[in-house]
Design an enzyme around this catalytic site. Structure first.
Site, PDB file in Angstrom:
ATOM      1  N   SER A 276       0.846  -1.189   0.000  1.00 54.05           N
ATOM      2  CA  SER A 276       0.000   0.000   0.000  1.00 54.05           C
ATOM      3  C   SER A 276       0.881   1.239   0.000  1.00 54.05           C
ATOM      4  CB  SER A 276      -0.903   0.009   1.239  1.00 54.05           C
ATOM      5  OG  SER A 276      -1.516   1.276   1.404  1.00 54.05           O
ATOM      6  N   LYS A 282      -0.445  -3.349   5.171  1.00 55.27           N
ATOM      7  CA  LYS A 282      -1.406  -4.036   4.317  1.00 55.27           C
ATOM      8  C   LYS A 282      -0.734  -5.083   3.429  1.00 55.27           C
ATOM      9  CE  LYS A 282      -5.060  -2.334   2.649  1.00 55.27           C
ATOM     10  NZ  LYS A 282      -5.959  -1.612   1.723  1.00 55.27           N
ATOM     11  N   ASN A 284      -2.286  -6.657   0.278  1.00 48.35           N
ATOM     12  CA  ASN A 284      -3.437  -6.662  -0.628  1.00 48.35           C
ATOM     13  C   ASN A 284      -3.423  -7.871  -1.562  1.00 48.35           C
ATOM     14  OD1 ASN A 284      -4.491  -4.155   0.292  1.00 48.35           O
ATOM     15  ND2 ASN A 284      -2.930  -3.085  -0.899  1.00 48.35           N
ATOM     16  N   ARG A 315     -23.938 -10.178 -45.656  1.00 47.47           N
ATOM     17  CA  ARG A 315     -22.807  -9.501 -45.008  1.00 47.47           C
ATOM     18  C   ARG A 315     -23.362  -8.423 -44.096  1.00 47.47           C
ATOM     19  NH1 ARG A 315     -18.363  -9.496 -48.468  1.00 47.47           N
ATOM     20  NH2 ARG A 315     -17.202  -8.273 -46.971  1.00 47.47           N
TER      21      ARG A 315
END
Length: 403
Positions: A276, A282, A284, A315
């Site tokens: 972080s 942290k 993550n 087409r």
């Protein structure tokens, strides 16, 4: 194909390369080379002419960026490419230039180029699935008896095993690998029909040219041109979308089990992973984040393929072009998710002691008055996991055995 920095964040360099602008143009040139060679093989033009055309079918000869810009006015990338290819061939042999693109049409070139690119993309997915299913099988067998709290409606439920949970992640991936191969066997086919799908310019030799050209490119020869028959092609794309959804389910479970308050699983850390910019503590789950983002984007791409199927007459106008633009995104997302989850599972941290503590917090509510330990309560899940894993191992072995 150019992608934004945020697209590239959610995919892999290998898959970006498959759908790169230069790679698609080179695939289109492979179409032109194979068309000329197939026609030479059946006597529709001299071998020397096919050789001259082949000599000019090198993307390095062309300004890809300029071709892309010109395509916006022309209405198709094939139109400026064939024009420049014809000029290049004329510089070598003016007579040979008259046979460039003989009997083909713009959609033949582009559809076949996308088929060739998709074949490479599918190989990347298959390789990624080989690695991910192998790792999940290994983990599931190791933890077939490891008790863990099952959760329903996001709340604690009964006791299961981590191996049973991993088997639930694994089974859809094994099915996805098999079904992608099944759909690819039908969808990876040559597109060659000429202006309205009848091969009228090539004449009676048309079906023979189709067979020969398909063999040169290693593709299935179609029963007929599929300019506006997009069912087999779209089914293949939808299987890729389903794969992304299954990868998203794994990412959702993994991220929830990695929450600090739960802490039963954790993605690998270190080397700049999951940090972080503001909170040093942290960890993550970045692999889960990438896979979840890919799964979130996929339904829109799948819906666009379905919406584009109502192509007009022989087409389509606008809908085929929309399909082309959406197609690579499915593969970019799916491979990004696969790549990320392979990284996560390669170094997955499993805290079985924390799983037992989490069970302990709710055991009296789940089994009031029951003195059995968690291992005993997990045995039904263990038996089912072991049974399911035997079949999954057999299925994986079959998919990994050359046919």
């Amino acid at each position: 194909m150019s992608v934004s920095i945020f697209d590239s964040f959610l995919t892999s360099s290998d898959m970006i390369a498959v759908f790169d602008d230069a790679a698609i143009v080179q695939a289109m040139l492979r179409f032109e080379q194979a068309l000329a060679q197939a026609q030479a093989d059946v006597g529709l033009l001299p071998q020397a002419t096919a050789n001259t055309i082949a000599q000019a079918c090198d993307v390095q000869r062309y300004d890809v960026g300029a071709l892309v810009v010109a395509s916006r006015r022309a209405g198709s990338l094939a139109i400026p490419l064939v024009k420049e290819l014809t000029k290049s061939v004329a510089n070598i042999d003016a007579e040979a230039a008259r046979k460039v693109h003989f009997g083909g049409t713009s959609q033949d070139v582009i559809d076949t180029a996308m088929v060739l690119a998709t074949r490479e993309a599918l190989q990347l997915l298959d390789d990624g699935l080989h690695d991910l299913t192998g790792r999940l099988l290994e983990l599931a067998e190791q933890h077939a008896a490891t008790p863990v709290l099952a959760r329903t409606l996001m709340q604690p439920a009964l006791i299961t095993t981590l191996g049973f949970k991993f088997a639930g992640w694994l089974a859809p991936l094994v099915r996805a690998r098999a079904r992608l191969r099944e759909h690819a066997a039908r969808a990876l086919q040559l597109q060659l029909g000429g202006a309205v799908g009848t091969l009228s310019v090539i004449g009676e030799q048309g079906p023979t040219v189709v067979e020969r050209m398909a063999a040169i490119l290693g593709l299935r020869a179609p029963d007929a041109a599929w300019h506006t028959q997009r069912d087999e092609w779209v089914r293949l794309g939808l299987e890729v979308a389903v794969l992304s959804g299954s990868l998203g389910k794994i990412a959702a479970d993994l991220s929830l089990m990695a929450q600090g308050e739960i802490a039963e699983l954790a993605e690998p850390s270190g080397e700049g992973r999951g940090g972080s910019s503001a909170m040093a503590h942290k960890r993550n789950p970045v692999s889960s984040m990438i896979a979840l983002a890919a799964a979130t984007r996929t339904p829109q791409h799948a819906a666009a393929l379905l919406a584009a199927m109502g192509q007009q007459h022989e087409r389509g106008l606008g809908n085929w072009q929309a399909e082309l633009a959406e197609w690579p995104s499915l593969f970019l997302s799916a491979h990004g998710a696969l790549y990320a989850l392979n990284e996560a599972l390669a170094g997955l941290h499993i805290d079985s002691a924390r799983m037992l503590r989490n069970i302990g917090e709710f055991k009296d509510l789940i089994y009031p008055g029951d003195a059995q330990d968690a291992a005993a309560l997990a045995r039904p899940a263990q038996r089912l996991a072991e049974q399911q894993l035997r079949q999954l191992r057999a299925d994986i072995t079959k998919l990994s055995t050359p046919s």
